[in-house]
Design a protein around this motif. Structure first.
Motif, PDB file in Angstrom:
ATOM      1  N   THR A 266       0.836  -1.200   0.000  1.00  0.00           N
ATOM      2  CA  THR A 266       0.000   0.000   0.000  1.00  0.00           C
ATOM      3  C   THR A 266       0.870   1.248   0.000  1.00  0.00           C
ATOM      4  OG1 THR A 266      -1.716  -1.172   1.244  1.00  0.00           O
ATOM      5  CG2 THR A 266      -1.847   1.231   1.195  1.00  0.00           C
TER       6      THR A 266
ATOM      7  N   GLY B  19      -0.226   5.034  -0.129  1.00  0.00           N
ATOM      8  CA  GLY B  19      -1.349   5.961  -0.187  1.00  0.00           C
ATOM      9  C   GLY B  19      -2.604   5.256  -0.656  1.00  0.00           C
ATOM     10  N   ALA B  20      -3.240   5.801  -1.688  1.00  0.00           N
ATOM     11  CA  ALA B  20      -4.469   5.210  -2.220  1.00  0.00           C
ATOM     12  C   ALA B  20      -4.207   4.056  -3.175  1.00  0.00           C
ATOM     13  CB  ALA B  20      -5.297   6.284  -2.930  1.00  0.00           C
ATOM     14  N   LEU B  21      -2.928   3.821  -3.495  1.00  0.00           N
ATOM     15  CA  LEU B  21      -2.552   2.748  -4.414  1.00  0.00           C
ATOM     16  C   LEU B  21      -2.319   1.461  -3.630  1.00  0.00           C
ATOM     17  CD1 LEU B  21      -1.566   1.859  -7.322  1.00  0.00           C
ATOM     18  CD2 LEU B  21       0.726   2.451  -6.510  1.00  0.00           C
TER      19      LEU B  21
ATOM     20  N   SER C 130      -5.256  -1.498  -7.421  1.00  0.00           N
ATOM     21  CA  SER C 130      -6.378  -0.564  -7.319  1.00  0.00           C
ATOM     22  C   SER C 130      -5.867   0.789  -6.862  1.00  0.00           C
ATOM     23  CB  SER C 130      -7.440  -1.077  -6.346  1.00  0.00           C
ATOM     24  OG  SER C 130      -6.922  -1.180  -5.030  1.00  0.00           O
ATOM     25  N   VAL C 131      -6.595   1.835  -7.254  1.00  0.00           N
ATOM     26  CA  VAL C 131      -6.309   3.200  -6.809  1.00  0.00           C
ATOM     27  C   VAL C 131      -7.609   3.780  -6.277  1.00  0.00           C
ATOM     28  CG1 VAL C 131      -5.556   5.508  -7.465  1.00  0.00           C
ATOM     29  CG2 VAL C 131      -4.458   3.519  -8.500  1.00  0.00           C
ATOM     30  N   GLY C 132      -7.608   4.102  -4.994  1.00  0.00           N
ATOM     31  CA  GLY C 132      -8.821   4.625  -4.381  1.00  0.00           C
ATOM     32  C   GLY C 132      -9.986   3.655  -4.455  1.00  0.00           C
ATOM     33  N   GLY C 133      -9.682   2.359  -4.457  1.00  0.00           N
ATOM     34  CA  GLY C 133     -10.718   1.333  -4.525  1.00  0.00           C
ATOM     35  C   GLY C 133     -11.140   0.948  -5.925  1.00  0.00           C
TER      36      GLY C 133
ATOM     37  N   PRO D  36      -3.962  10.738 -11.934  1.00  0.00           N
ATOM     38  CA  PRO D  36      -5.068  11.592 -12.398  1.00  0.00           C
ATOM     39  C   PRO D  36      -4.659  12.451 -13.593  1.00  0.00           C
ATOM     40  CG  PRO D  36      -4.843  11.716 -10.012  1.00  0.00           C
ATOM     41  CD  PRO D  36      -3.632  10.995 -10.522  1.00  0.00           C
TER      42      PRO D  36
ATOM     43  N   ARG E  87       2.370  10.301  -8.253  1.00  0.00           N
ATOM     44  CA  ARG E  87       2.701   9.044  -7.576  1.00  0.00           C
ATOM     45  C   ARG E  87       3.982   8.406  -8.122  1.00  0.00           C
ATOM     46  NH1 ARG E  87      -3.012   8.413  -8.017  1.00  0.00           N
ATOM     47  NH2 ARG E  87      -3.968   8.349  -5.937  1.00  0.00           N
TER      48      ARG E  87
ATOM     49  N   ASP F  76       3.637   8.427  -1.938  1.00  0.00           N
ATOM     50  CA  ASP F  76       2.275   8.775  -1.522  1.00  0.00           C
ATOM     51  C   ASP F  76       2.130  10.286  -1.675  1.00  0.00           C
ATOM     52  OD1 ASP F  76      -0.083   9.402  -0.263  1.00  0.00           O
ATOM     53  OD2 ASP F  76       0.387   8.385   1.618  1.00  0.00           O
TER      54      ASP F  76
END
Length: 241
Positions: free
Chosen positions: A136, A138-140, A150-153, A211, A218, A231
Motif C-alpha cells: 500500500t 497511499g491510495a494505491l 487498485s487506486v482509491g478502490g 489523475p 505518484r 504517496d
C-alpha cells in the motif's frame, strides 16, 4: 513448474523445436501456425503462456497481442522476432508483450526466459505465497497474491510486465530504482532490449494510476537516476512542514 503453453509459429521446423524443448521441461504444448488460430485457442484454452512469433499469416504477432490486451487477458506473452531494432521491440512491449527473444536464439536462453515468465506470473504453478502482504502506497494498493492493482478502490488493469514493475516500486516507497534495476524485475539482464523498455512501461502505468499522467504525483522520475513510487498526500505534508 509445469504449464500449458501455446506456441504460435508458422515455421514448422521452428515450432517442432520449440515443442521439443518445452516438453523436455515438463510443459504441455499446443502448436498453431497463424495469428487468428492463436487468438481462438487462447480464448478457449486460457493457457499459462503464449510464445508468439511476430511474422505470421492471417494476423501477425503484434495484432494478436493488441487484441488480447484489449480483451484484458493477462497471460504472459513471449514474442519471437527477427526484427531486432529498438523501435520494433518497444512497440511490442508497448502493446503488452512481456518479453522478446530475437532470432536466431539460443534454446537454453529461451527456456530461461520461459521459466522466468512463468515463475513471476500469477498463473504459474505454485503462484505467489498465500500470505503475501498487500503493498500500500497511499491510495494505491498492489495485491501480489491476486495480481490486482487498485487506486482509491477502483481496479486498474495491468499487464504482467507493468505489474512486476509497480510491485517492485511498491515494496519500498520513496526508494529510487534505476532503469536497470527495474529491467531486472522483468527478465534480468537483456542484451537485446534497452532500458527504454522500462520507460514504456512507466508511461503506460502513469496513464492508469495518475489523475494527470503528464504531471505525475505518484510515479515520479528522479532525473539522472530512475523512478520512485510515493504517496502524494505524505509528499505534500512533508513539503508544507
Amino acid at each position: 513448474m509445469c504449464a500449458n503453453v501455446i506456441v504460435a509459429e508458422d515455421d514448422e521446423k521452428q515450432a517442432e523445436l520449440l515443442r521439443r524443448y518445452l516438453e523436455r521441461e515438463g510443459h504441455s504444448v499446443t502448436l498453431v501456425g497463424d495469428g487468428l488460430a492463436a487468438l481462438d485457442l487462447v480464448r478457449h484454452r486460457e493457457p499459462d503462456l503464449l510464445v508468439l512469433d511476430v511474422m505470421m499469416p492471417r494476423a501477425d504477432g503484434l495484432d494478436v497481442v493488441r487484441v488480447l490486451r484489449a480483451e484484458c487477458r493477462e497471460l504472459p506473452v513471449l514474442m519471437l522476432t527477427a526484427r531486432a531494432t529498438e523501435d520494433d521491440l518497444l512497440l511490442g512491449l508497448d502493446l503488452g508483450a512481456d518479453d522478446y527473444v530475437t532470432k536466431p536464439y539460443s534454446p537454453r536462453e529461451l527456456m530461461a526466459r520461459v521459466r522466468t515468465l512463468l515463475r513471476r506470473s500469477r498463473r504459474a504453478t505454485g503462484g505467489e505465497p498465500a500470505d503475501a502482504a498487500l503493498l500500500t502506497v497511499g491510495a494505491l494498493v498492489v495485491d501480489p497474491t491476486r495480481h490486482v492493482v487498485s487506486v482509491g478502490g477502483a481496479a486498474v488493469e495491468c499487464t504482467p510486465g507493468e505489474f512486476r514493475i509497480l510491485a517492485a516500486l511498491a515494496t519500498e516507497p520513496d526508494r529510487v530504482f534505476s532503469r536497470q534495476q527495474l529491467l531486472a524485475e522483468l527478465h534480468g539482464f537483456d542484451r537485446y532490449i534497452s532500458d527504454r523498455t522500462v520507460d514504456v512501461h512507466i508511461m503506460n502505468l502513469r496513464k492508469k494510476i495518475e489523475p494527470a499522467p503528464r504531471r505525475p504525483a505518484r510515479l515520479l522520475t528522479v532525473f539522472g537516476v530512475g523512478y520512485k513510487l510515493t504517496d502524494p498526500a505524505k509528499a505534500a505534508a512533508r513539503a508544507s512542514s
